[in-house]
Write an enzyme that holds these catalytic residues in place. Structure first.
Site, PDB file in Angstrom:
ATOM      1  N   TYR A 272      20.401  -2.336 -18.400  1.00  0.00           N
ATOM      2  CA  TYR A 272      21.382  -2.007 -17.364  1.00  0.00           C
ATOM      3  C   TYR A 272      22.468  -3.079 -17.327  1.00  0.00           C
ATOM      4  CZ  TYR A 272      18.116   1.586 -16.096  1.00  0.00           C
ATOM      5  OH  TYR A 272      17.314   2.686 -16.173  1.00  0.00           O
ATOM      6  N   SER A 273      23.730  -2.624 -17.263  1.00  0.00           N
ATOM      7  CA  SER A 273      24.850  -3.568 -17.206  1.00  0.00           C
ATOM      8  C   SER A 273      24.861  -4.260 -15.856  1.00  0.00           C
ATOM      9  CB  SER A 273      26.186  -2.836 -17.358  1.00  0.00           C
ATOM     10  OG  SER A 273      26.188  -2.051 -18.514  1.00  0.00           O
TER      11      SER A 273
ATOM     12  N   CYS B 276      33.296   1.709 -21.537  1.00  0.00           N
ATOM     13  CA  CYS B 276      31.873   1.782 -21.182  1.00  0.00           C
ATOM     14  C   CYS B 276      31.590   3.093 -20.453  1.00  0.00           C
ATOM     15  CB  CYS B 276      31.479   0.602 -20.297  1.00  0.00           C
ATOM     16  SG  CYS B 276      29.686   0.473 -20.053  1.00  0.00           S
TER      17      CYS B 276
ATOM     18  N   GLU C 220      30.783  -0.065 -25.239  1.00  0.00           N
ATOM     19  CA  GLU C 220      29.352   0.016 -24.920  1.00  0.00           C
ATOM     20  C   GLU C 220      29.109   1.382 -24.280  1.00  0.00           C
ATOM     21  OE1 GLU C 220      27.001  -3.634 -24.289  1.00  0.00           O
ATOM     22  OE2 GLU C 220      27.125  -2.947 -22.224  1.00  0.00           O
TER      23      GLU C 220
ATOM     24  N   TYR D 153      26.198   4.752 -23.820  1.00  0.00           N
ATOM     25  CA  TYR D 153      24.765   5.037 -23.904  1.00  0.00           C
ATOM     26  C   TYR D 153      24.466   6.462 -23.480  1.00  0.00           C
ATOM     27  CZ  TYR D 153      25.796   3.143 -19.216  1.00  0.00           C
ATOM     28  OH  TYR D 153      26.377   2.845 -17.999  1.00  0.00           O
TER      29      TYR D 153
END
Ligand SMILES: Cc1cc2nc3c(=O)[nH]c(=O)nc-3n(C[C@H](O)[C@H](O)[C@H](O)COP(=O)(O)OP(=O)(O)OC[C@H]3O[C@@H](n4cnc5c(N)ncnc54)[C@H](O)[C@@H]3O)c2cc1C
Length: 412
Positions: A202-203, A370, A410, A412
């Protein structure tokens, strides 16, 4: 040794520059994992032991330790080679996929990170003025326990996505982070085969000095996963665990992770931030860092392109609308608002083609993307079109941005 490596798996190897090193032994004393050793000639780093925690970087009086080379995974410099050097070897021209910054990161993190950064088109470097990150201080075998001090729903009650702002406190245990880094959460319990659940990354959504400045805490932005990528019902293990956490619950945490998706520190540096959904987490961290330092007047533009289905589904929508336009240029795209045409982040980027092109060409501007996997396709197409309109070739510009550490993805 290293013959040119093509299409290989690459790793980043931490090295000491023997020309600058004054052999003071500080790094060897500081290294918490005994990765540094020496002979009568040189101080050297054991590749398979170094975990890039960077505890050695700050104390080194000359900066000799602050060096690395990307090398083929099977062609790392041996200790014998490092002992024989009078100067560092030049960085070879390599083509391949950088899978890890260290051999010692857990395999899960290495492979998750490689997938998450696949959209950026190659190995990335940290911005030259980024602060040095600590990484991998806590591993799955040796996690740190954090205490939940807050859990707030960010999306409106009637929104279909349930996104939470979670605050974790580390008490007196150090957990140093920089904006753009992430951490791992190990959900309790085991999978259907009885194996403990793997960590999920988790960012970090708060700036380096803490969610509350001066406190040893961090924030996360977590979306409850209730369906898989095809839209079929699926209860995500970690996201549901995190979104259901109560104040006072204790959580097993690993990391921090990430040594390249970091913000520049130098005055005058600009940020172009492009995100969807929980991709806002690192953008919130970077924006908060700049907001809290507004008085320093470090300059540099902040531009945010933020996409969601509707305002109700947008994390941090309220606070973002209150920031002054002089501080940050916030642009929202909503794809599902009744009676309004669908708008995506790439449409916002195209709307501001001249400004975006200027920022792409500005060496002081760093670009961060992101969010959900797949968002980068539309964004890159928009960049390509904007470049074409301005007589520039995106396929030539993108590698330049990467080599200048100005382009970071980034997803996901
Ligand atoms: C570097 C990095 C940073 C990340 N930062 C964040 C963050 O800040 N906030 C955040 O919420 N998530 C973030 N993620 C995603 C997060 O790590 C998990 O993958 C996500 O929470 C789902 O885990 P889970 O255990 O709930 O689902 P799982 O139990 O692993 O999966 C359940 C099902 O959901 C599908 N699925 C997995 N992830 C998603 C997703 N994101 N959306 C829809 N379906 C999914 C799976 O394919 C599977 O079918 C990040 C991932 C990476 C690699």
């Amino acid at each position: 040794m290293n013959a040119p490596t093509e299409n290989a798996e690459l790793v980043r190897q931490h090295l000491i520059d023997p020309e600058i090193c004054i052999r003071c032994n500080t790094c060897e004393e500081m290294c918490p994992v005994d990765a540094i050793t020496h002979d009568s000639r040189n101080y050297v780093i054991k590749f398979d032991v170094c975990n890039w925690c960077n505890a050695c970087i700050g104390p080194c009086p000359t900066g000799a330790i602050d060096n690395s080379r990307n090398v083929g995974k099977n062609k790392v410099y041996s200790l014998e080679e490092q002992y024989s050097w009078d100067s560092l070897p030049a960085q070879e021209a390599l083509s391949g996929t950088l899978t890890a910054t260290t051999a010692a990161l857990p395999e899960t993190v290495v492979s998750i990170t490689a997938t998450a950064q696949a959209g950026q088109g190659g190995p990335a470097l940290a911005p030259w003025s980024a602060a040095h990150p600590y990484v991998n201080l806590y591993t799955p075998a040796n996690p740190v326990t954090a205490t939940v001090t807050g859990n707030y729903r960010l999306t409106a009650d009637n929104a279909s996505s349930d996104i939470h702002h979670i605050v974790l406190d580390f008490g007196s245990v150090p957990f140093p982070v920089l904006e753009g880094q992430s951490l791992g959460i190990i959900p309790p319990g085991a999978d259907a085969n009885g194996k403990p659940h793997l960590l999920r990354m988790y960012s970090i959504a708060s700036p380096r000095e803490g969610e509350r400045a001066g406190h040893n805490n961090i924030a996360l932005t977590v979306k409850r996963v209730v369906e898989d990528h095809e839209g079929k019902p699926a209860k995500g293990i970690a996201s549901n665990y995190v979104c259901d956490l109560k104040k006072g619950d204790r959580v097993q945490v690993t990391g921090p992770y990430g040594s390249t998706y970091l913000m520049p520190n130098h005055p005058g540096s600009s940020l172009m931030m492009i995100c969807t959904g929980t991709g806002s987490a690192p953008m919130r961290a970077m924006t908060e860092r700049r907001r809290r330092r507004m008085e320093q007047k470090e300059g540099g533009e902040l531009v945010l392109f933020f996409g969601a289905r509707s305002p109700e589904e947008l994390p941090y929508f309220g606070p973002l609308t209150k920031l002054s336009k002089d501080f940050i240029d916030v642009n929202f795209a909503f794809s599902r608002v009744a009676d309004q045409p669908k708008k995506y982040v790439q449409d916002l980027i195209r709307d501001q083609a001249d400004k975006v092109f200027k920022m792409l060409k500005d060496d002081n501007c760093y670009i961060y993307i992101c969010g959900l996997k797949g968002m980068e396709t539309g964004v890159l197409e928009a960049f390509r079109d904007i470049c074409r309109q301005h007589g520039e070739d995106w396929d030539k510009l993108q590698p330049q941005l990467l080599s200048k550490a100005r382009f970071h993805v980034e997803t996901y």
